[in-house]
Design a protein around this motif. Structure first.
Motif, PDB file in Angstrom:
ATOM      1  N   LEU A 219       4.076  -5.503 -14.009  1.00  0.00           N
ATOM      2  CA  LEU A 219       3.388  -6.513 -13.189  1.00  0.00           C
ATOM      3  C   LEU A 219       3.493  -6.185 -11.702  1.00  0.00           C
ATOM      4  CD1 LEU A 219       4.401  -9.799 -15.055  1.00  0.00           C
ATOM      5  CD2 LEU A 219       2.165  -8.654 -15.076  1.00  0.00           C
ATOM      6  N   VAL A 220       4.679  -5.764 -11.264  1.00  0.00           N
ATOM      7  CA  VAL A 220       4.858  -5.392  -9.858  1.00  0.00           C
ATOM      8  C   VAL A 220       3.971  -4.201  -9.512  1.00  0.00           C
ATOM      9  CG1 VAL A 220       6.487  -4.432  -8.173  1.00  0.00           C
ATOM     10  CG2 VAL A 220       7.166  -6.366  -9.627  1.00  0.00           C
ATOM     11  N   ALA A 221       3.909  -3.214 -10.388  1.00  0.00           N
ATOM     12  CA  ALA A 221       3.072  -2.050 -10.128  1.00  0.00           C
ATOM     13  C   ALA A 221       1.604  -2.445 -10.007  1.00  0.00           C
ATOM     14  CB  ALA A 221       3.250  -1.009 -11.241  1.00  0.00           C
ATOM     15  N   LEU A 222       1.141  -3.333 -10.884  1.00  0.00           N
ATOM     16  CA  LEU A 222      -0.261  -3.778 -10.828  1.00  0.00           C
ATOM     17  C   LEU A 222      -0.561  -4.523  -9.531  1.00  0.00           C
ATOM     18  CD1 LEU A 222      -0.777  -4.951 -14.519  1.00  0.00           C
ATOM     19  CD2 LEU A 222      -1.761  -2.921 -13.411  1.00  0.00           C
ATOM     20  N   VAL A 223       0.325  -5.433  -9.161  1.00  0.00           N
ATOM     21  CA  VAL A 223       0.118  -6.194  -7.913  1.00  0.00           C
ATOM     22  C   VAL A 223       0.185  -5.252  -6.712  1.00  0.00           C
ATOM     23  CG1 VAL A 223       1.123  -7.958  -6.399  1.00  0.00           C
ATOM     24  CG2 VAL A 223       0.881  -8.412  -8.845  1.00  0.00           C
TER      25      VAL A 223
ATOM     26  N   LEU B 243      -0.362  -1.927  -6.548  1.00  0.00           N
ATOM     27  CA  LEU B 243      -1.554  -1.072  -6.486  1.00  0.00           C
ATOM     28  C   LEU B 243      -2.782  -1.872  -6.100  1.00  0.00           C
ATOM     29  CD1 LEU B 243      -0.874   1.181  -9.604  1.00  0.00           C
ATOM     30  CD2 LEU B 243      -0.644   1.813  -7.176  1.00  0.00           C
ATOM     31  N   GLY B 244      -2.844  -3.116  -6.548  1.00  0.00           N
ATOM     32  CA  GLY B 244      -3.972  -3.979  -6.194  1.00  0.00           C
ATOM     33  C   GLY B 244      -4.039  -4.248  -4.700  1.00  0.00           C
ATOM     34  N   ILE B 245      -2.897  -4.569  -4.079  1.00  0.00           N
ATOM     35  CA  ILE B 245      -2.922  -4.864  -2.647  1.00  0.00           C
ATOM     36  C   ILE B 245      -3.138  -3.595  -1.833  1.00  0.00           C
ATOM     37  CG2 ILE B 245      -0.449  -4.796  -2.124  1.00  0.00           C
ATOM     38  CD1 ILE B 245      -3.064  -7.321  -0.812  1.00  0.00           C
ATOM     39  N   ILE B 246      -2.683  -2.450  -2.329  1.00  0.00           N
ATOM     40  CA  ILE B 246      -2.984  -1.193  -1.651  1.00  0.00           C
ATOM     41  C   ILE B 246      -4.489  -0.937  -1.683  1.00  0.00           C
ATOM     42  CG2 ILE B 246      -2.746   1.329  -1.804  1.00  0.00           C
ATOM     43  CD1 ILE B 246       0.191   0.793  -2.705  1.00  0.00           C
ATOM     44  N   TYR B 247      -5.114  -1.176  -2.830  1.00  0.00           N
ATOM     45  CA  TYR B 247      -6.572  -1.020  -2.950  1.00  0.00           C
ATOM     46  C   TYR B 247      -7.298  -1.944  -1.974  1.00  0.00           C
ATOM     47  CZ  TYR B 247     -11.250  -1.414  -4.911  1.00  0.00           C
ATOM     48  OH  TYR B 247     -12.607  -1.460  -5.060  1.00  0.00           O
ATOM     49  N   VAL B 248      -6.866  -3.194  -1.923  1.00  0.00           N
ATOM     50  CA  VAL B 248      -7.476  -4.163  -1.004  1.00  0.00           C
ATOM     51  C   VAL B 248      -7.281  -3.688   0.434  1.00  0.00           C
ATOM     52  CG1 VAL B 248      -7.266  -6.522  -0.095  1.00  0.00           C
ATOM     53  CG2 VAL B 248      -7.326  -6.139  -2.563  1.00  0.00           C
ATOM     54  N   GLY B 249      -6.072  -3.245   0.758  1.00  0.00           N
ATOM     55  CA  GLY B 249      -5.796  -2.779   2.107  1.00  0.00           C
ATOM     56  C   GLY B 249      -6.655  -1.594   2.514  1.00  0.00           C
ATOM     57  N   LEU B 250      -6.825  -0.646   1.619  1.00  0.00           N
ATOM     58  CA  LEU B 250      -7.685   0.506   1.919  1.00  0.00           C
ATOM     59  C   LEU B 250      -9.121   0.071   2.157  1.00  0.00           C
ATOM     60  CD1 LEU B 250      -6.231   3.118  -0.594  1.00  0.00           C
ATOM     61  CD2 LEU B 250      -6.012   3.124   1.912  1.00  0.00           C
ATOM     62  N   ASN B 251      -9.570  -0.928   1.407  1.00  0.00           N
ATOM     63  CA  ASN B 251     -10.917  -1.450   1.632  1.00  0.00           C
ATOM     64  C   ASN B 251     -11.033  -2.134   2.990  1.00  0.00           C
ATOM     65  OD1 ASN B 251     -13.003  -1.216  -0.656  1.00  0.00           O
ATOM     66  ND2 ASN B 251     -11.054  -1.511  -1.695  1.00  0.00           N
ATOM     67  N   TYR B 252      -9.984  -2.856   3.416  1.00  0.00           N
ATOM     68  CA  TYR B 252     -10.004  -3.468   4.749  1.00  0.00           C
ATOM     69  C   TYR B 252     -10.017  -2.413   5.844  1.00  0.00           C
ATOM     70  CZ  TYR B 252      -9.557  -8.395   3.539  1.00  0.00           C
ATOM     71  OH  TYR B 252      -9.805  -9.665   3.084  1.00  0.00           O
TER      72      TYR B 252
END
Length: 122
Positions: free
Chosen positions: A8-12, A14-23
């Motif tokens: 769960l931690v890995a998914l969250v 990686l998800g916020i890293i993806y969001v951050g790269l998009n920002y």
């Protein structure tokens, strides 16, 4: 239980890293999904800053996962769950989309709390 917490931690993370790269690279596109009804036109610089911080926020738990201390990771994730709670409250305060506030930010916070508990109690 601990393995599920790590997943769960890995998914969250990686998800916020993806969001951050998009920002960082497509700020106007990703900002529309945050939950506000409108995004200011001249917000790109601020959104880039948010992106860099989101990437950093995602890397911290991954570093703790590599270190291998589930208990420390649990405490970090439990305290970090405040970030999406505040995001949810900010969206609601500014009359943003309730579905996004609860369904994205609230759900993320809940997943983080569950992951933290699995790591702390496991």
């Amino acid at each position: 239980m601990v393995v599920t917490g790590y997943i769960l931690v890995a998914l969250v993370s990686l998800g916020i890293i993806y969001v951050g790269l998009n920002y960082l690279f497509a700020p106007a596109k990703i900002a529309a999904g945050f939950g506000f009804t409108e995004v200011p036109e001249n917000a790109e610089s601020f959104l880039n800053v948010k992106g860099g911080r989101d990437v950093g926020a995602g890397l911290i738990p991954l570093a703790l996962m590599v270190y291998g201390d589930a208990h420390a990771l649990g405490w970090v994730i439990l305290t970090a769950a405040l970030w999406p709670v505040f995001d949810m409250l900010i969206v609601l305060r500014h009359r943003g989309k309730k579905a996004t506030a609860f369904g994205v930010h609230g759900l993320t916070a809940a997943v983080m709390v569950v992951a933290a508990l699995l790591l702390l109690l496991g």
